[in-house]
Design an enzyme around this catalytic site. Structure first.
Site, short mmCIF file in Angstrom:
data_model
loop_
_atom_site.label_atom_id
_atom_site.label_comp_id
_atom_site.label_asym_id
_atom_site.label_seq_id
_atom_site.Cartn_x
_atom_site.Cartn_y
_atom_site.Cartn_z
N LYS A 112 0.83 -1.21 0.00
CA LYS A 112 0.00 0.00 0.00
C LYS A 112 0.86 1.26 0.00
O LYS A 112 0.53 2.24 -0.65
CB LYS A 112 -0.95 0.01 1.20
N LYS A 197 -5.36 -9.83 -5.57
CA LYS A 197 -6.53 -10.03 -4.71
C LYS A 197 -7.70 -9.14 -5.13
O LYS A 197 -7.48 -8.00 -5.55
CB LYS A 197 -6.11 -9.69 -3.27
N LYS A 200 -11.52 -4.23 -2.02
CA LYS A 200 -12.61 -3.27 -2.10
C LYS A 200 -12.17 -1.85 -2.39
O LYS A 200 -12.96 -1.03 -2.83
CB LYS A 200 -13.48 -3.33 -0.85
P1 TYM Z 1 -10.48 -5.96 5.15
O1 TYM Z 1 -11.50 -4.95 5.53
O2 TYM Z 1 -9.56 -5.66 4.06
O3 TYM Z 1 -11.18 -7.35 4.83
C1 TYM Z 1 -12.16 -7.90 5.71
C2 TYM Z 1 -12.06 -9.41 5.69
O4 TYM Z 1 -12.25 -9.89 4.36
C3 TYM Z 1 -11.15 -10.70 3.99
N1 TYM Z 1 -10.89 -10.48 2.55
C4 TYM Z 1 -10.80 -11.46 1.66
N2 TYM Z 1 -10.90 -12.80 1.77
C5 TYM Z 1 -10.75 -13.53 0.63
N3 TYM Z 1 -10.52 -12.98 -0.59
C6 TYM Z 1 -10.40 -11.65 -0.74
N4 TYM Z 1 -10.18 -11.12 -1.94
C7 TYM Z 1 -10.55 -10.82 0.41
N5 TYM Z 1 -10.49 -9.48 0.61
C8 TYM Z 1 -10.70 -9.30 1.94
C9 TYM Z 1 -9.98 -10.21 4.82
O5 TYM Z 1 -8.99 -11.19 4.94
C10 TYM Z 1 -10.68 -9.91 6.12
O6 TYM Z 1 -10.84 -11.08 6.89
N6 TYM Z 1 -7.14 -5.31 8.80
C11 TYM Z 1 -8.40 -5.95 8.43
C12 TYM Z 1 -9.56 -5.53 9.29
C13 TYM Z 1 -9.33 -5.70 10.74
C14 TYM Z 1 -9.43 -6.90 11.47
C15 TYM Z 1 -9.18 -6.55 12.82
C16 TYM Z 1 -9.72 -8.22 11.11
C17 TYM Z 1 -9.00 -4.73 11.61
N7 TYM Z 1 -8.92 -5.23 12.88
C18 TYM Z 1 -9.17 -7.52 13.82
C19 TYM Z 1 -9.74 -9.18 12.12
C20 TYM Z 1 -9.46 -8.82 13.46
C21 TYM Z 1 -8.72 -5.59 7.01
O7 TYM Z 1 -8.23 -4.63 6.46
O8 TYM Z 1 -9.66 -6.38 6.44
#
Ligand code: TYM
Length: 336
Positions: A112, A197, A200
């Site tokens: 990023k 990947k 979003k």
């Molecule tokens: P984020 O918001 O990017 O994504 C949320 C969840 O979706 C999963 N994910 C995916 N899984 C499969 N294929 C994909 N293309 C894909 N894109 C996203 C992510 O692995 C995630 O589980 N840092 C985290 C958010 C967060 C968090 C936490 C998660 C903040 N604090 C504490 C768990 C526990 C994030 O940016 O996820």
């Protein structure tokens, strides 16, 4: 009882990747088998250039989608991160536990930060420290399990390291959590670029299926997915990433295994066309009830507010004792 914590950051519209990689497990399994907390992690959406009104809108939409996807506030706790101050309180103590080298090694930070710099922008300090806040999200609740997609596994590993280090230095304070990844679709790839990947916050959206896309848009995106040269359906993520991605998506929607699906399509000899068509229909059917329920919730925003208010209250009560204990353990004088 097992405690589970996970979250999604409102940095864009939720995607099929978010659903198959995370939400699906939360809805189908986690909320029924554990004391589960699911969080709209809004502070994490401020780590890159952002529009305040959009973050507000997306936070509400993400919470509505949690409910629309089937999370039940009678079974689990749903809340917004910034409504519970314990996350940021704990984050600072963990910044005093982590090292800058550790932070700079995080793959997501490297990717990023490179993207921001390439676009001529500067890199917010919070992008570097973000995994520490994520660790605080998890450790504040004593979570045993963190159900996430594959891209978050490294951050959960860091969380484990920080918990162990803190416990070793200052006494047993935190539960050491573990990541739980789905067995299929742990990394859904972009339909137009199956080597990266489905994310979003990506600017190019033709390869991304959003949970709120209309059925015809979903069909079009999947029918136009980049496949590989040849026409033999095989599950080979290295050699045929486009086809493997479709098989993973179809498997995620149907509960089947990608290898079994590949064998069936290969026997039928129907080429990629049938696979695309079936995947498109499976995704349309998967998303239909979510879109319908989301529309109902939009007509009644008070319902979402009530859920978030109750969720934050419960979350505060759970997190405060652990965070207070960490403050004492690290050497801070309790308020007099
Ligand atoms: P984020 O918001 O990017 O994504 C949320 C969840 O979706 C999963 N994910 C995916 N899984 C499969 N294929 C994909 N293309 C894909 N894109 C996203 C992510 O692995 C995630 O589980 N840092 C985290 C958010 C967060 C968090 C936490 C998660 C903040 N604090 C504490 C768990 C526990 C994030 O940016 O996820």
């Amino acid at each position: 009882m097992t405690r589970i914590f996970s979250g999604i950051k409102p940095s864009g519209h939720l995607t099929l990747g978010n659903y198959l990689g995370a939400l699906r497990q939360w809805v189908q399994a986690d909320q029924h088998r554990a004391d589960a907390l699911f969080c709209v992690v809004d502070l994490h959406a401020l780590t890159v250039d952002h529009d305040p009104a959009r973050v507000r809108r997306l936070s509400r939409q993400t919470a509505s989608l949690f409910l629309a996807a089937g999370l039940d506030p009678e079974l689990c706790t749903l809340f917004v991160q910034s409504h519970v101050h314990e996350h940021t309180r704990l984050s600072y103590l963990l910044e005093c536990t982590a090292t800058d080298g550790e932070m700079r090694r995080m793959i997501q930070y490297k990717e990023k930060a490179a993207r921001e710099r390439a676009g001529g922008g500067s890199v917010r300090l919070s992008l570097l420290t973000y995994p520490v806040l994520m660790a605080a999200d998890i450790l504040a609740y004593g979570a045993d399990e963190v159900p996430v997609g594959d891209d978050q596994a490294q951050h959960v590993e860091l969380t484990r390291d920080l918990a162990e280090r803190f416990n070793q230095r200052y006494g047993a304070t935190f539960v050491v959590p573990r990541a739980v990844l789905p067995s299929v679709a742990a990394r859904v790839m972009d339909l137009q670029d199956p080597t990266s990947k489905m994310g979003k916050s990506h600017a190019e959206t033709s390869g991304i299926v959003y949970l709120l896309d209309e059925a015809d848009v979903v069909r079009k995106k999947i029918m136009r997915a980049v496949t590989d040269s040849g026409s033999e359906v095989a599950y080979d993520p290295e050699a045929q990433p486009g086809v493997a991605n479709l098989l993973e998506i179809l498997a995620g929607c149907t509960g089947r295994k990608p290898l079994d699906l590949a064998a069936e399509y290969s026997t039928r000899g129907s080429g990629y066309g049938a696979l695309k068509k079936d995947t498109a229909e499976a995704v349309v059917e998967l998303l239909r009830p979510i879109r319908e329920r989301h529309a109902q919730l939009c007509a009644d925003p008070g319902q979402v507010d009530d859920v978030l208010r109750a969720g934050a209250e419960r979350a505060r009560g759970l997190a405060r004792p652990t965070v207070d204990a960490a403050y004492r353990a690290i050497g801070l004088l309790p308020p007099v």
